[in-house]
Design a protein around this motif. Structure first.
Motif, short mmCIF file in Angstrom:
data_model
loop_
_atom_site.label_atom_id
_atom_site.label_comp_id
_atom_site.label_asym_id
_atom_site.label_seq_id
_atom_site.Cartn_x
_atom_site.Cartn_y
_atom_site.Cartn_z
N ASN A 1 0.83 -1.21 0.00
CA ASN A 1 0.00 0.00 0.00
C ASN A 1 0.86 1.26 0.00
N GLN A 2 2.01 1.20 0.65
CA GLN A 2 2.94 2.34 0.58
C GLN A 2 3.44 2.52 -0.85
N TYR A 3 3.76 1.41 -1.51
CA TYR A 3 4.17 1.48 -2.91
C TYR A 3 3.03 2.02 -3.80
N ARG A 4 1.81 1.65 -3.45
CA ARG A 4 0.67 2.18 -4.22
C ARG A 4 0.62 3.70 -4.13
N GLU A 5 0.76 4.20 -2.91
CA GLU A 5 0.67 5.65 -2.72
C GLU A 5 1.85 6.37 -3.35
N LYS A 6 3.04 5.80 -3.25
CA LYS A 6 4.24 6.50 -3.70
C LYS A 6 4.50 6.33 -5.20
N TYR A 7 4.18 5.16 -5.75
CA TYR A 7 4.56 4.88 -7.13
C TYR A 7 3.38 4.48 -8.03
N ILE A 8 2.62 3.47 -7.60
CA ILE A 8 1.72 2.78 -8.52
C ILE A 8 0.59 3.68 -8.99
N ARG A 9 0.05 4.52 -8.08
CA ARG A 9 -1.03 5.41 -8.50
C ARG A 9 -0.56 6.34 -9.62
N GLU A 10 0.64 6.87 -9.48
CA GLU A 10 1.17 7.76 -10.51
C GLU A 10 1.45 7.00 -11.81
N VAL A 11 1.96 5.79 -11.69
CA VAL A 11 2.24 4.99 -12.89
C VAL A 11 0.95 4.71 -13.65
N VAL A 12 -0.08 4.25 -12.96
CA VAL A 12 -1.34 3.94 -13.63
C VAL A 12 -1.90 5.18 -14.31
N GLY A 13 -1.88 6.31 -13.61
CA GLY A 13 -2.35 7.55 -14.20
C GLY A 13 -1.54 7.95 -15.41
N GLY A 14 -0.23 7.77 -15.34
CA GLY A 14 0.64 8.11 -16.46
C GLY A 14 0.38 7.23 -17.67
N VAL A 15 0.13 5.96 -17.46
CA VAL A 15 -0.18 5.05 -18.57
C VAL A 15 -1.51 5.44 -19.21
N ILE A 16 -2.52 5.74 -18.40
CA ILE A 16 -3.82 6.13 -18.94
C ILE A 16 -3.72 7.42 -19.75
#
Length: 401
Positions: free
Chosen positions: A102-117
């Motif tokens: 969940n820390q990785y989600r907040e720090k990295y994954i949310r931004e990655v998913v948004g960037g891909v979209i």
């Protein structure tokens, strides 16, 4: 000996397998499959029993140096046995715990998913298998490892180098595997300097944390432990998670009522939806074990050395375990009891990370698109392959939210 009235497992490649899985379960639940020269296990209780009893049914990995090398070496969690495996498994579960994921989600994954979209959202159309599911998983892993997830050339390089390895393993790890060996050499040359540079363990990325926490758990911890297990996490976790995301997107596109229920129901419903997609479609359909001794299983005599294939995808639709097993139920109780992430001492160490990637992917697709639908001009999806199955391609049209 053969249960010849049933469809051979190999004949299910490229076909919907669930009718055959039901036949296996009703005829067995343990049957002999001539095409695989193996016993097939199709019930929930027996699949779980086989996976939990590694003392009776250890993993059946190809016993050759190529297999060990292309998976990163003998200190890989998949290769190790006994106490060494337990220690490595504990370390990886700690490094990818629900809290850390969940820390990785907040720090990295949310931004990655948004960037891909962002790369396709203004177009009103996309192929959400490669453009979304595979892209976000590869880039998320780069981000978690402290690498530049925005670097298109790096993401493509990492993917291209893993493809010969994945193809060789999925093909049964037969022959010399020259292409897989060459790719493994190139991956090592690329990643080992990065691993050595993080030896002080000062960062919060996965590689640094592995250096920092590994010596507390694994005896004689070295760069080989870091390399072997970073390699395994990428090899085992990217394709399978991308497949699960593709299956989730397929269900979102197919079922407008479910989309609306998720929009209205919020995070709790999305979390249950993810578990139901994992149960219904999975990613890895079955896993290989070997009988350590002569024994009885499901009323059949299994000889020492026989191959046993646990069909988790069949177990996950066992009506003895799940009410209305073919139905996606957003109100299902104990939705995590499926076997998509295996069970027992080989439970998937990346399950928590996969879950947060799935949840974030579904959340942002729902937030960023409306009127999601299949593109009538595009190739329709098929539930293809045999071992790793996903609904692809996912040619879709949508309106921006």
């Amino acid at each position: 000996m053969a249960d010849s009235h049933l469809s051979p497992l190999t004949s299910l490649e490229g076909r919907d397998p669930y009718g055959a899985y039901e036949d296996y379960r009703e005829s067995g639940p343990v049957i002999w499959d001539e095409s695989m020269q193996a016993w097939l296990v199709a019930s929930y209780d027996l699949c779980r029993f086989v996976m939990e009893r590694e003392d009776l049914f250890p993993p059946k990995n190809p016993n050759n140096p190529t297999f060990v090398k292309v998976r990163g070496g003998p200190r890989n969690v998949v290769i190790r046995q006994g106490d060494e495996h337990r220690a490595t498994h504990i370390l990886l579960l700690r490094l990818l715990s629900p809290k850390v994921s969940n820390q990785y989600r907040e720090k990295y994954i949310r931004e990655v998913v948004g960037g891909v979209i962002e790369r396709f959202v203004n177009k009103g159309h996309a192929e959400l298998g490669w453009d979304f599911a595979h892209a976000l998983v590869i880039r998320s892993f780069l981000a978690v490892c402290g690498l530049d997830w925005r670097d298109d050339a790096l993401a493509q390089k990492v993917y291209d180098l893993h493809m010969p390895i994945v193809a060789w393993i999925e093909g049964g790890a037969k022959g010399e595997g020259e292409a897989a060996m060459a790719a493994a050499d190139e991956i090592r040359d690329f990643i080992m300097p990065i691993i050595e540079a993080r030896k002080e363990g000062a960062g919060d990325d996965l590689i640094s944390r592995m250096w920092r926490e590994g010596p507390e758990i694994i005896r004689d911890f070295t760069a080989e432990d870091v390399y072997a297990n970073v390699r395994e996490l990428f090899l085992a976790g990217t394709d399978t998670t991308a497949i699960a995301i593709a299956n989730a997107v397929y269900r979102l596109v197919k079922d407008a009522d479910t989309r609306q229920a998720l929009i209205e129901g919020g995070p709790d419903k999305i979390a249950t939806f993810v578990e139901e997609v994992l149960r219904l479609y999975g990613a890895v359909q079955f896993r290989f074990r070997s009988a350590r001794t002569d024994q009885e299983l499901g009323g059949r005599h299994i000889r020492a050395g026989d191959t046993v294939i646990v069909i988790n995808a069949a177990a996950n639709r066992d009506p003895a375990r799940f009410a209305c097993p073919a139905h996606l139920d957003l109100n299902r109780q104990r939705a995590r009891q499926h076997l998509a992430f295996n069970a027992g001492p080989r439970t998937c160490v990346g399950a928590a990370l996969a879950r947060v990637e799935l949840i974030e992917a579904v959340t942002q697709i729902l937030e960023r698109t409306r009127n999601l639908r299949f593109d009538p001009a595009g190739e329709p999806p098929a539930f293809g392959n045999l071992l790793l199955r996903s609904h692809e391609p996912l040619n879709v049209l949508f309106d921006q939210a």
